[in-house]
Design a protein around this motif. Structure first.
Motif, PDB file in Angstrom:
ATOM      1  N   TYR A  20      -2.835  -8.273  10.994  1.00 54.07           N
ATOM      2  CA  TYR A  20      -3.808  -8.875  11.909  1.00 54.07           C
ATOM      3  C   TYR A  20      -4.866  -9.699  11.172  1.00 54.07           C
ATOM      4  N   LEU A  21      -4.975  -9.493   9.879  1.00 59.38           N
ATOM      5  CA  LEU A  21      -5.986 -10.178   9.070  1.00 59.38           C
ATOM      6  C   LEU A  21      -5.499 -11.581   8.702  1.00 59.38           C
ATOM      7  N   ARG A  22      -6.353 -12.569   8.896  1.00 58.52           N
ATOM      8  CA  ARG A  22      -5.974 -13.939   8.531  1.00 58.52           C
ATOM      9  C   ARG A  22      -6.029 -14.090   7.007  1.00 58.52           C
ATOM     10  N   LYS A  23      -5.316 -15.067   6.490  1.00 56.59           N
ATOM     11  CA  LYS A  23      -5.367 -15.341   5.055  1.00 56.59           C
ATOM     12  C   LYS A  23      -6.805 -15.709   4.695  1.00 56.59           C
ATOM     13  N   GLY A  24      -7.323 -15.089   3.643  1.00 51.78           N
ATOM     14  CA  GLY A  24      -8.710 -15.293   3.246  1.00 51.78           C
ATOM     15  C   GLY A  24      -9.667 -14.332   3.927  1.00 51.78           C
ATOM     16  N   GLY A  25      -9.141 -13.503   4.827  1.00 50.54           N
ATOM     17  CA  GLY A  25      -9.975 -12.517   5.503  1.00 50.54           C
ATOM     18  C   GLY A  25     -10.425 -11.426   4.541  1.00 50.54           C
ATOM     19  N   ILE A  26     -11.284 -10.575   5.019  1.00 54.66           N
ATOM     20  CA  ILE A  26     -11.929  -9.557   4.185  1.00 54.66           C
ATOM     21  C   ILE A  26     -11.573  -8.151   4.670  1.00 54.66           C
ATOM     22  N   LEU A  27     -11.308  -7.281   3.712  1.00 56.17           N
ATOM     23  CA  LEU A  27     -11.147  -5.853   3.965  1.00 56.17           C
ATOM     24  C   LEU A  27     -12.297  -5.141   3.269  1.00 56.17           C
ATOM     25  N   ILE A  28     -13.031  -4.334   4.016  1.00 53.19           N
ATOM     26  CA  ILE A  28     -14.075  -3.491   3.436  1.00 53.19           C
ATOM     27  C   ILE A  28     -13.669  -2.052   3.717  1.00 53.19           C
ATOM     28  N   CYS A  29     -13.518  -1.276   2.646  1.00 53.26           N
ATOM     29  CA  CYS A  29     -13.063   0.100   2.834  1.00 53.26           C
ATOM     30  C   CYS A  29     -13.693   1.028   1.815  1.00 53.26           C
ATOM     31  N   ASN A  30     -13.741   2.300   2.190  1.00 57.16           N
ATOM     32  CA  ASN A  30     -14.138   3.294   1.208  1.00 57.16           C
ATOM     33  C   ASN A  30     -12.867   3.950   0.672  1.00 57.16           C
ATOM     34  N   ASN A  31     -13.024   4.956  -0.156  1.00 51.92           N
ATOM     35  CA  ASN A  31     -11.853   5.568  -0.778  1.00 51.92           C
ATOM     36  C   ASN A  31     -11.664   7.012  -0.325  1.00 51.92           C
ATOM     37  N   SER A  32     -12.345   7.401   0.741  1.00 56.08           N
ATOM     38  CA  SER A  32     -12.279   8.777   1.210  1.00 56.08           C
ATOM     39  C   SER A  32     -10.844   9.233   1.454  1.00 56.08           C
ATOM     40  N   HIS A  33     -10.106   8.470   2.226  1.00 54.22           N
ATOM     41  CA  HIS A  33      -8.707   8.799   2.508  1.00 54.22           C
ATOM     42  C   HIS A  33      -7.743   7.991   1.639  1.00 54.22           C
ATOM     43  N   GLY A  34      -8.275   7.280   0.656  1.00 53.22           N
ATOM     44  CA  GLY A  34      -7.427   6.571  -0.293  1.00 53.22           C
ATOM     45  C   GLY A  34      -7.164   5.117   0.029  1.00 53.22           C
ATOM     46  N   ASP A  35      -7.805   4.572   1.059  1.00 54.47           N
ATOM     47  CA  ASP A  35      -7.506   3.181   1.425  1.00 54.47           C
ATOM     48  C   ASP A  35      -7.891   2.199   0.318  1.00 54.47           C
ATOM     49  N   ALA A  36      -8.994   2.432  -0.370  1.00 52.68           N
ATOM     50  CA  ALA A  36      -9.370   1.533  -1.470  1.00 52.68           C
ATOM     51  C   ALA A  36      -8.359   1.621  -2.614  1.00 52.68           C
ATOM     52  N   SER A  37      -7.890   2.824  -2.919  1.00 54.40           N
ATOM     53  CA  SER A  37      -6.875   2.989  -3.970  1.00 54.40           C
ATOM     54  C   SER A  37      -5.606   2.217  -3.618  1.00 54.40           C
ATOM     55  N   ILE A  38      -5.183   2.323  -2.362  1.00 55.94           N
ATOM     56  CA  ILE A  38      -3.970   1.632  -1.908  1.00 55.94           C
ATOM     57  C   ILE A  38      -4.176   0.117  -1.928  1.00 55.94           C
ATOM     58  N   ALA A  39      -5.286  -0.350  -1.392  1.00 64.87           N
ATOM     59  CA  ALA A  39      -5.552  -1.799  -1.360  1.00 64.87           C
ATOM     60  C   ALA A  39      -5.628  -2.375  -2.771  1.00 64.87           C
ATOM     61  N   TYR A  40      -6.230  -1.641  -3.690  1.00 62.94           N
ATOM     62  CA  TYR A  40      -6.364  -2.119  -5.067  1.00 62.94           C
ATOM     63  C   TYR A  40      -4.997  -2.358  -5.714  1.00 62.94           C
ATOM     64  N   THR A  41      -4.017  -1.564  -5.349  1.00 62.83           N
ATOM     65  CA  THR A  41      -2.681  -1.713  -5.943  1.00 62.83           C
ATOM     66  C   THR A  41      -1.783  -2.664  -5.159  1.00 62.83           C
ATOM     67  N   ASP A  42      -2.241  -3.130  -4.020  1.00 58.41           N
ATOM     68  CA  ASP A  42      -1.460  -4.012  -3.150  1.00 58.41           C
ATOM     69  C   ASP A  42      -1.669  -5.465  -3.570  1.00 58.41           C
ATOM     70  N   LEU A  43      -0.596  -6.155  -3.914  1.00 55.79           N
ATOM     71  CA  LEU A  43      -0.689  -7.545  -4.385  1.00 55.79           C
ATOM     72  C   LEU A  43      -1.197  -8.513  -3.321  1.00 55.79           C
ATOM     73  N   ASP A  44      -1.228  -8.087  -2.057  1.00 54.97           N
ATOM     74  CA  ASP A  44      -1.756  -8.943  -0.989  1.00 54.97           C
ATOM     75  C   ASP A  44      -3.284  -8.963  -0.955  1.00 54.97           C
ATOM     76  N   TYR A  45      -3.906  -8.066  -1.683  1.00 51.50           N
ATOM     77  CA  TYR A  45      -5.365  -7.985  -1.710  1.00 51.50           C
ATOM     78  C   TYR A  45      -5.893  -8.276  -3.105  1.00 51.50           C
ATOM     79  N   LYS A  46      -7.053  -8.924  -3.144  1.00 51.92           N
ATOM     80  CA  LYS A  46      -7.753  -9.167  -4.407  1.00 51.92           C
ATOM     81  C   LYS A  46      -9.117  -8.487  -4.318  1.00 51.92           C
TER      82      LYS A  46
END
Length: 165
Positions: A71-97
């Protein structure tokens, strides 16, 4: 704004005229607010147009970075914490910088893009264990932590997609 939650009270909250009146009185833009509340599971198919959202927030919710990135457009922003591991997952995902952190000092929040290489480092220097994060729904323990992590969405072209181009 689109809010998705399995809590049955969501519809009543966003249908409350006092809530809408408060939002309208405190907005800082000219247009009327558009609020959609969906009672459901964000990991299911949602009645939303893909590639149209500018920002996703994931706090204590699970792996929104994966289920909702369509649902996120290219160049969109993800803001997350790491409580349930979403930041850990996003950090390893090549679709996110990884582009910044949100730091919290009491009730004061700041955003920083300095020394980002100091984040997402485990004490033993081992890589993030994705299988463990997914299984336990708990973020890895890092030597330096932030209140939240900010990523930009830059989807990679997958091999199967590029072969059909």
């Amino acid at each position: 704004m689109t809010y998705i939650d399995t809590d049955k009270r969501i519809a009543a909250f966003f249908d409350d005229k006092k809530v809408i009146k408060y939002i309208e009185a405190n907005k800082r833009y000219d247009d009327n607010p558009v609020i959609t509340a969906i009672m459901g599971d964000f990991s299911d198919k949602l009645p939303l147009e893909e590639n149209t959202f500018d920002i996703l927030f994931s706090f204590y919710a699970g792996f929104i970075s994966q289920s909702c990135k369509k649902y996120l457009r290219k160049g969109g922003i993800l803001i997350c914490n790491n409580s349930h591991g979403d930041a850990s997952i996003a950090y390893t995902d090549l679709d996110y910088k990884f582009i910044a952190v949100i730091k919290r000092n009491n009730d004061r929040f700041t955003i920083s893009d300095k020394n980002l290489e100091e984040y997402f480092i485990k004490k033993d220097k081992s890589p993030i264990d994705i299988k463990k994060v997914l299984a336990k729904m708990t973020g890895e323990n890092f030597t330096k932590k932030a209140y939240a992590y900010i990523f930009t969405f830059s989807p990679m072209i997958r091999l199967e997609e590029s072969s059909s181009l």
